[in-house]
Design an enzyme around this catalytic site. Structure first.
Site, PDB file in Angstrom:
ATOM      1  N   MET A  56    -116.982   6.614  43.316  1.00  0.00           N
ATOM      2  CA  MET A  56    -116.481   7.619  44.241  1.00  0.00           C
ATOM      3  C   MET A  56    -117.242   8.929  44.032  1.00  0.00           C
ATOM      4  O   MET A  56    -117.484   9.328  42.894  1.00  0.00           O
ATOM      5  CB  MET A  56    -114.990   7.883  43.975  1.00  0.00           C
ATOM      6  CG  MET A  56    -114.127   6.651  44.089  1.00  0.00           C
ATOM      7  SD  MET A  56    -114.073   6.041  45.764  1.00  0.00           S
ATOM      8  CE  MET A  56    -112.894   4.724  45.578  1.00  0.00           C
TER       9      MET A  56
ATOM     10  N   LEU B 141    -114.708   1.457  37.958  1.00  0.00           N
ATOM     11  CA  LEU B 141    -115.891   1.601  37.111  1.00  0.00           C
ATOM     12  C   LEU B 141    -117.150   1.295  37.911  1.00  0.00           C
ATOM     13  O   LEU B 141    -117.268   0.226  38.508  1.00  0.00           O
ATOM     14  CB  LEU B 141    -115.791   0.673  35.910  1.00  0.00           C
ATOM     15  CG  LEU B 141    -114.615   0.956  34.957  1.00  0.00           C
ATOM     16  CD1 LEU B 141    -114.515  -0.127  33.901  1.00  0.00           C
ATOM     17  CD2 LEU B 141    -114.782   2.321  34.305  1.00  0.00           C
ATOM     18  N   GLU B 142    -118.092   2.235  37.909  1.00  0.00           N
ATOM     19  CA  GLU B 142    -119.318   2.082  38.678  1.00  0.00           C
ATOM     20  C   GLU B 142    -120.549   2.058  37.773  1.00  0.00           C
ATOM     21  O   GLU B 142    -121.669   2.179  38.247  1.00  0.00           O
ATOM     22  CB  GLU B 142    -119.436   3.206  39.708  1.00  0.00           C
ATOM     23  CG  GLU B 142    -118.286   3.201  40.714  1.00  0.00           C
ATOM     24  CD  GLU B 142    -118.401   4.307  41.757  1.00  0.00           C
ATOM     25  OE1 GLU B 142    -119.433   5.012  41.775  1.00  0.00           O
ATOM     26  OE2 GLU B 142    -117.450   4.467  42.549  1.00  0.00           O
ATOM     27  N   HIS B 143    -120.332   1.919  36.466  1.00  0.00           N
ATOM     28  CA  HIS B 143    -121.457   1.976  35.529  1.00  0.00           C
ATOM     29  C   HIS B 143    -121.428   0.803  34.563  1.00  0.00           C
ATOM     30  O   HIS B 143    -121.617   0.945  33.372  1.00  0.00           O
ATOM     31  CB  HIS B 143    -121.426   3.299  34.748  1.00  0.00           C
ATOM     32  CG  HIS B 143    -121.511   4.501  35.629  1.00  0.00           C
ATOM     33  ND1 HIS B 143    -122.700   4.983  36.116  1.00  0.00           N
ATOM     34  CD2 HIS B 143    -120.544   5.298  36.148  1.00  0.00           C
ATOM     35  CE1 HIS B 143    -122.464   6.045  36.875  1.00  0.00           C
ATOM     36  NE2 HIS B 143    -121.161   6.252  36.915  1.00  0.00           N
TER      37      HIS B 143
END
Length: 569
Positions: A1, A394-396
């Site tokens: 986001m 979670l984007e990592h």
């Protein structure tokens, strides 16, 4: 986001004349040739281990910091502002008719290093901004009657802060000597426990001379490094006794641990299971930060949202552990005020959950220890604030094995009423072999809904193997079909889209397209070129980033999509 909007940035060009300024890293090393036996570093507090002792910075522009540092526990960080170039100086004692090498390690913005009043002229060197530590070096020779020299660092007007560490003025001793070698500090005294909550304990202790930092131990392990004489230990379990100790540190080593002090966390007030999530639900992310969207308190979130994801939890120095910090920019004057809003939303039939991750979130769950740390800290936050559950955004990087363990541990603590949502990026749900998809399937029995972010992704494959471009009905339906055919229950699938053109970098779709996609998947009407072979009437609904961007756009998204979702079959 996205937490921030992208802004253009520029950089001043510095003329060659700026070479007059002196670089930000000092080291004076004596002798033009091989150093003599008597040569020493005549700079005092050269590593800023004792704060700014012996240094003076213009307009309060400098500070001793614990990060970033090159060696030891301290460094200088100076910030240019307006007409001030953040100049920091020290006067060193030197020997007449002698040569010194001046050097320092610098990092960050433009940095200058130099020496004045040498008796033979001014010397300086500089470097443009550097992401890693870089050494600046120059030499000077003192005049026949020179016994003191001013060394200095500074940045450049309007540019980024710069850091300095390990300054050296190396040459003959002018009579001032050099800093003595540090000794291990003594053991801190006066350790005391202060305010306790269900998930934290505040601690304080007396300062120790020569210490550059402290380590706080919980039950003899898990040391937390702090720079001051107080801290709040978070991520604790409610109604549980802990023992704490503290030690003092510097470059020479670590003291013995202090006598232990005991503290017990507060008992949890059971927030209750909260309302059941509707058959068809609208999820909205509420921003606990200011990025230009309309600022809201939780009480201001539009009534159309059934699940409100508070964005975001924060990581701690303990891997896997999370905490929550209210941003003052949102407008709350106390945590109690926020908790009251959580309770009011739940009383109104809404689920309020805590989102973990986001564009800048960095919570690593890749071992049994980090899985347990996550589950324990997440449950403590649910108890403290009354959250109904957790959202995984979670984007990592996701490790399906350990994230699954963490979520199952959390579910065992919170019970069957816990709301569990996820918001993977589009690429993460292209096939069942991805870590996110594997996690979703592994926790299918406790998963509420997975709202894939159908934006910021470009073109992707649909369930029919064809390529679809974002921003269309086909993109939403053909990609949602992958999850619907991949093993998730239709009630666990939602469509995630931006609330306005400013809510994402790309992929915004008009609310009418969202409604058409929902109709296509649930009723077989409103489809584009992609027409699924079946319908899924129990599809959960839709999600948007964010309630704040929705409010900025006059609530156009929730006013259109909200009623449509609630009236699905």
């Amino acid at each position: 986001m996205d937490r921030t909007t992208t802004r253009p940035h520029g950089r001043r060009r510095l003329a060659g004349a700026l070479a007059l300024a002196v670089g930000s890293g000092l080291v004076l090393v004596g002798g033009a040739g091989t150093a003599q036996a008597a040569d020493v570093n005549v700079a005092k507090n050269a590593g800023f281990e004792n704060g700014l002792a012996n240094w003076s910075c213009s307009a309060g522009s400098g500070a001793a910091v614990s990060s970033p540092v090159r060696t030891g526990a301290g460094a200088l960080r100076a910030t240019p502002a307006g007409l001030d170039n953040a100049k920091c100086v020290q006067t060193v004692t030197v020997k007449p008719n002698s040569t010194y090498t001046l050097s320092a390690w610098v990092q960050g913005g433009y940095a200058y290093l130099g020496a004045n009043n040498t008796g033979t002229g001014t010397v300086s060197t500089w470097t443009p901004d550097s992401a890693s530590w870089k050494q600046l070096t120059t030499t000077f020779t003192t005049g026949a009657s020179t016994t003191s020299v001013e060394i200095y660092t500074h940045g450049w007007y309007g540019t980024s802060p710069y850091s300095v560490d390990d300054v050296s003025v190396f040459g003959p001793d002018g009579g001032g000597g050099q800093d003595p070698d540090p000794v291990v500090p003594s053991t801190p005294a006066g350790l005391a426990a202060g305010t306790v909550t269900t998930g934290s304990v505040a601690l304080s202790w007396g300062a120790v001379n020569g210490a550059t930092g402290y380590k706080v131990y919980r039950d003899g392990a898990n040391p937390q490094t702090v720079s001051g004489t107080s801290t709040t230990v978070t991520g604790l379990t409610a109604d549980t006794a802990y023992q704490f100790q503290v030690s003092a540190t510097n470059s020479a080593g670590e003291s013995a641990k202090s006598a232990a002090v005991s503290a017990r966390t507060a008992k949890a007030t059971d927030p209750g299971p909260g309302p059941a999530v509707p058959k068809h639900a609208v999820t909205g992310y509420w921003q606990n930060f200011d990025n230009g969207a309309a600022k809201q308190k939780l009480r201001d979130v539009q009534a159309a949202y059934d699940i409100i994801a508070v964005s975001f939890a924060d990581s701690t120095t303990t891997p896997g552990q999370i905490t929550f910090n209210l941003d003052p920019a949102v407008g709350y004057t106390s945590a109690a005020d926020f908790k009251a809003d959580v309770a009011a939303k739940k009383a109104a039939g809404k689920s309020v959950i805590l989102s973990v991750g986001g564009e800048k979130g960095n919570v690593t769950i890749n071992s049994d220890a980090t899985a347990t740390a996550f589950a324990d800290s997440a449950y403590a936050l649910m108890q403290e604030y009354g959250f109904n559950g957790i959202d995984i955004d979670l984007e990592h990087g996701v490790n399906a094995t350990y994230l699954t363990k963490a979520l199952r541990q959390l579910s065992a603590k919170a019970g069957s009423s816990m709301v569990l949502t996820m918001a993977p990026q589009t690429i993460d749900m292209q096939n069942t072999g991805s870590e996110y998809f594997k996690t979703a399937l592994a926790v299918k029995d406790i998963l509420t809904v997975i709202n894939t972010q159908y934006y910021n992704s470009g073109s992707m494959l649909g369930c029919d193997g064809k390529v679809y471009s974002q921003g269309s009905v086909d993109f939403l339906t053909a990609l949602a079909c992958i999850q619907l055919q991949g093993g998730l229950d239709p009630s666990q699938v939602g469509l995630g889209v931006p609330a306005s053109t400013r809510g994402a970098g790309s992929g915004y779709v008009d609310p009418q397209i969202v409604k058409n996609a929902l109709d296509c998947l649930t009723k077989g009407t409103g489809c584009g070129t992609f027409k699924p072979a079946q319908t899924w009437p129990s599809l959960r609904g839709a999600m948007t980033w964010s309630t704040n961007w929705d409010a900025t756009a006059g609530n156009a998204w929730s006013n259109a999509v909200g009623p449509h979702v609630h009236n699905l079959p």
